[in-house]
Design a protein around this motif. Structure first.
Motif, PDB file in Angstrom:
ATOM      1  N   THR A  93     -44.717 -91.282 -13.556  1.00 37.71           N
ATOM      2  CA  THR A  93     -44.117 -90.923 -12.270  1.00 37.71           C
ATOM      3  C   THR A  93     -42.749 -91.583 -12.157  1.00 37.71           C
ATOM      4  O   THR A  93     -42.632 -92.807 -12.186  1.00 37.71           O
ATOM      5  CB  THR A  93     -45.018 -91.372 -11.107  1.00 37.71           C
ATOM      6  OG1 THR A  93     -46.234 -90.629 -11.145  1.00 37.71           O
ATOM      7  CG2 THR A  93     -44.323 -91.152  -9.767  1.00 37.71           C
ATOM      8  N   ALA A  94     -41.713 -90.759 -12.052  1.00 31.06           N
ATOM      9  CA  ALA A  94     -40.343 -91.266 -12.096  1.00 31.06           C
ATOM     10  C   ALA A  94     -39.393 -90.101 -11.811  1.00 31.06           C
ATOM     11  O   ALA A  94     -39.820 -88.964 -11.647  1.00 31.06           O
ATOM     12  CB  ALA A  94     -40.027 -91.862 -13.468  1.00 31.06           C
TER      13      ALA A  94
ATOM     14  N   GLN B 225     -35.939 -92.851 -14.561  1.00 29.14           N
ATOM     15  CA  GLN B 225     -35.708 -93.947 -13.630  1.00 29.14           C
ATOM     16  C   GLN B 225     -36.943 -94.186 -12.766  1.00 29.14           C
ATOM     17  O   GLN B 225     -37.382 -93.288 -12.047  1.00 29.14           O
ATOM     18  CB  GLN B 225     -34.498 -93.687 -12.738  1.00 29.14           C
ATOM     19  CG  GLN B 225     -34.144 -94.874 -11.841  1.00 29.14           C
ATOM     20  CD  GLN B 225     -32.892 -94.654 -11.026  1.00 29.14           C
ATOM     21  OE1 GLN B 225     -32.512 -93.538 -10.716  1.00 29.14           O
ATOM     22  NE2 GLN B 225     -32.230 -95.758 -10.662  1.00 29.14           N
ATOM     23  N   PHE B 226     -37.452 -95.410 -12.836  1.00 30.32           N
ATOM     24  CA  PHE B 226     -38.542 -95.837 -11.969  1.00 30.32           C
ATOM     25  C   PHE B 226     -37.946 -96.463 -10.711  1.00 30.32           C
ATOM     26  O   PHE B 226     -36.808 -96.947 -10.726  1.00 30.32           O
ATOM     27  CB  PHE B 226     -39.428 -96.858 -12.677  1.00 30.32           C
ATOM     28  CG  PHE B 226     -40.106 -96.331 -13.913  1.00 30.32           C
ATOM     29  CD1 PHE B 226     -39.803 -96.834 -15.161  1.00 30.32           C
ATOM     30  CD2 PHE B 226     -41.056 -95.323 -13.834  1.00 30.32           C
ATOM     31  CE1 PHE B 226     -40.421 -96.355 -16.302  1.00 30.32           C
ATOM     32  CE2 PHE B 226     -41.682 -94.826 -14.962  1.00 30.32           C
ATOM     33  CZ  PHE B 226     -41.354 -95.349 -16.203  1.00 30.32           C
ATOM     34  N   PRO B 227     -38.703 -96.497  -9.629  1.00 32.44           N
ATOM     35  CA  PRO B 227     -38.211 -97.143  -8.405  1.00 32.44           C
ATOM     36  C   PRO B 227     -37.814 -98.588  -8.677  1.00 32.44           C
ATOM     37  O   PRO B 227     -38.462 -99.297  -9.433  1.00 32.44           O
ATOM     38  CB  PRO B 227     -39.417 -97.059  -7.463  1.00 32.44           C
ATOM     39  CG  PRO B 227     -40.197 -95.895  -7.944  1.00 32.44           C
ATOM     40  CD  PRO B 227     -40.037 -95.882  -9.430  1.00 32.44           C
ATOM     41  N   SER B 228     -36.708 -98.989  -8.069  1.00 25.96           N
ATOM     42  CA  SER B 228     -36.200-100.361  -8.145  1.00 25.96           C
ATOM     43  C   SER B 228     -35.743-100.756  -9.549  1.00 25.96           C
ATOM     44  O   SER B 228     -35.644-101.946  -9.862  1.00 25.96           O
ATOM     45  CB  SER B 228     -37.252-101.368  -7.664  1.00 25.96           C
ATOM     46  OG  SER B 228     -37.628-101.073  -6.344  1.00 25.96           O
ATOM     47  N   GLN B 229     -35.475 -99.772 -10.393  1.00 20.52           N
ATOM     48  CA  GLN B 229     -34.955-100.062 -11.729  1.00 20.52           C
ATOM     49  C   GLN B 229     -33.773 -99.147 -12.023  1.00 20.52           C
ATOM     50  O   GLN B 229     -33.618 -98.094 -11.406  1.00 20.52           O
ATOM     51  CB  GLN B 229     -36.026 -99.864 -12.795  1.00 20.52           C
ATOM     52  CG  GLN B 229     -37.191-100.825 -12.701  1.00 20.52           C
ATOM     53  CD  GLN B 229     -38.151-100.656 -13.867  1.00 20.52           C
ATOM     54  OE1 GLN B 229     -37.763-100.197 -14.937  1.00 20.52           O
ATOM     55  NE2 GLN B 229     -39.393-101.031 -13.654  1.00 20.52           N
TER      56      GLN B 229
ATOM     57  N   LYS C 294     -37.766 -85.294  -9.673  1.00 24.45           N
ATOM     58  CA  LYS C 294     -38.763 -86.293  -9.312  1.00 24.45           C
ATOM     59  C   LYS C 294     -40.122 -85.792  -9.756  1.00 24.45           C
ATOM     60  O   LYS C 294     -40.649 -84.822  -9.214  1.00 24.45           O
ATOM     61  CB  LYS C 294     -38.741 -86.550  -7.811  1.00 24.45           C
ATOM     62  CG  LYS C 294     -39.649 -87.695  -7.387  1.00 24.45           C
ATOM     63  CD  LYS C 294     -39.463 -88.025  -5.917  1.00 24.45           C
ATOM     64  CE  LYS C 294     -40.310 -89.213  -5.526  1.00 24.45           C
ATOM     65  NZ  LYS C 294     -40.122 -89.578  -4.098  1.00 24.45           N
TER      66      LYS C 294
ATOM     67  N   LEU D 276     -29.908 -94.049  -1.629  1.00 23.12           N
ATOM     68  CA  LEU D 276     -31.317 -93.668  -1.622  1.00 23.12           C
ATOM     69  C   LEU D 276     -31.490 -92.155  -1.673  1.00 23.12           C
ATOM     70  O   LEU D 276     -30.901 -91.420  -0.880  1.00 23.12           O
ATOM     71  CB  LEU D 276     -31.980 -94.230  -0.373  1.00 23.12           C
ATOM     72  CG  LEU D 276     -33.499 -94.087  -0.279  1.00 23.12           C
ATOM     73  CD1 LEU D 276     -34.173 -94.891  -1.395  1.00 23.12           C
ATOM     74  CD2 LEU D 276     -33.999 -94.538   1.086  1.00 23.12           C
TER      75      LEU D 276
ATOM     76  N   GLN E 235     -29.388-104.463  -4.809  1.00 21.78           N
ATOM     77  CA  GLN E 235     -29.617-103.661  -3.607  1.00 21.78           C
ATOM     78  C   GLN E 235     -28.854-104.275  -2.442  1.00 21.78           C
ATOM     79  O   GLN E 235     -29.135-105.407  -2.033  1.00 21.78           O
ATOM     80  CB  GLN E 235     -31.105-103.590  -3.278  1.00 21.78           C
ATOM     81  CG  GLN E 235     -31.421-102.666  -2.110  1.00 21.78           C
ATOM     82  CD  GLN E 235     -32.904-102.411  -1.951  1.00 21.78           C
ATOM     83  OE1 GLN E 235     -33.652-102.350  -2.920  1.00 21.78           O
ATOM     84  NE2 GLN E 235     -33.330-102.290  -0.719  1.00 21.78           N
TER      85      GLN E 235
ATOM     86  N   GLN F 222     -25.791 -96.069  -6.238  1.00 20.50           N
ATOM     87  CA  GLN F 222     -26.892 -95.133  -6.040  1.00 20.50           C
ATOM     88  C   GLN F 222     -27.413 -95.257  -4.619  1.00 20.50           C
ATOM     89  O   GLN F 222     -28.044 -96.253  -4.255  1.00 20.50           O
ATOM     90  CB  GLN F 222     -28.029 -95.357  -7.043  1.00 20.50           C
ATOM     91  CG  GLN F 222     -29.118 -94.296  -6.953  1.00 20.50           C
ATOM     92  CD  GLN F 222     -30.113 -94.374  -8.092  1.00 20.50           C
ATOM     93  OE1 GLN F 222     -30.333 -95.416  -8.677  1.00 20.50           O
ATOM     94  NE2 GLN F 222     -30.729 -93.237  -8.413  1.00 20.50           N
TER      95      GLN F 222
ATOM     96  N   GLN G  60     -44.042 -86.333 -10.016  1.00 18.71           N
ATOM     97  CA  GLN G  60     -45.167 -87.051  -9.433  1.00 18.71           C
ATOM     98  C   GLN G  60     -46.403 -86.710 -10.247  1.00 18.71           C
ATOM     99  O   GLN G  60     -46.798 -85.538 -10.321  1.00 18.71           O
ATOM    100  CB  GLN G  60     -45.368 -86.655  -7.976  1.00 18.71           C
ATOM    101  CG  GLN G  60     -46.528 -87.361  -7.288  1.00 18.71           C
ATOM    102  CD  GLN G  60     -46.256 -88.832  -7.089  1.00 18.71           C
ATOM    103  OE1 GLN G  60     -45.232 -89.234  -6.546  1.00 18.71           O
ATOM    104  NE2 GLN G  60     -47.195 -89.666  -7.524  1.00 18.71           N
TER     105      GLN G  60
END
Lengths: 116, 110
Positions: free
Chosen positions: B83-84, B38-42, B105, A39, A112, A37, B107
């Motif tokens: 938010t995702a 999907q959440f950020p960093s997951q 996305k 960014l 990452q 994935q 918000q």
């Protein structure tokens, strides 16, 4: 229920170096997936295993990427040598049944990778 | 392959109902429609799956018309934690080649 485990969580390397990612799927799950994935984009399927056999690797850059699934359980994804454009999150997922049709995928938190 | 089209982004205020529509004109007869969050960093997380009509669980509802060429994910009374990015996926091929698009996305605004 334990989820999909991935390590390391973060990795920083220089271009032309090699790197490996590890994934332990949910116990008993037959199908394992590796996604890349970048960014701002959705996950892109790199390779899909049914047990320890590959069923799809059409989007895997085979000149530099390789993957294996040991005894139908754990899996490793390797990049050698890395390029700048390989900077991304590498996600591992697993699903229960061998054919994976209409199955629910369970994802790990990803690794990452930053290539400098 | 069944391609999907969904809005790139949406904004909503807290407490409102949010509907995200996905079109999948070439969906195969045996394909189910699946939505992930999907959440950020997951990694993505399964939300809901359906074949036709309406499916509801504790998180969302999924509406699928008779022709199955589209589906609508409905999130009741969203909060900031919703938010995702939301992905609509029909699988494709003889086995499930799970292909993600760019997603929507969402918000949520206080």
């Amino acid at each position: 229920e334990a989820g999909v485990a991935q390590s390391p969580r973060y990795k920083i390397i220089e271009k032309r170096q090699s790197v490996a990612f590890w994934c332990n799927p949910i116990s008993g799950h037959a199908t394992l997936y590796w996604y890349q994935q970048i960014l701002g984009q959705g996950p892109k399927l790199l390779i899909q295993f049914q047990n320890n056999g590959v069923v799809d690797d059409s989007q895997l850059p085979k000149d530099r990427f390789s993957a294996e699934r040991l005894k139908g359980v754990d899996s490793t994804l390797k990049i050698q040598p890395a390029k700048l454009e390989d900077s991304a999150v590498y996600l591992c997922a697993s699903s229960l049944t061998p054919d994976g049709i209409n199955e629910k995928l369970f994802f790990g938190s990803g690794t990452q990778l930053s290539v400098l | 392959l069944a391609k999907t089209t969904q809005p790139i982004s949406m904004d909503s205020y807290e407490g409102q109902e949010v509907n995200i529509t996905c079109s999948h004109n070439n969906i195969a007869t045996n394909d189910y429609i699946t939505w992930y969050q999907q959440f950020p960093s997951q990694g993505p997380r399964f939300i809901i799956q359906g074949y036709k009509t309406k499916v509801t669980n504790e998180v969302a509802s999924l509406f699928i018309p008779a022709d199955r060429k589209s589906s609508t994910l409905s999130l009741p009374r969203v909060s900031l934690s919703d938010t995702a990015v939301y992905y609509c996926l029909p699988p494709s091929g003889g086995y499930q080649k799970v292909t993600f698009g760019i997603g929507t996305k969402l918000q949520v605004i206080p």
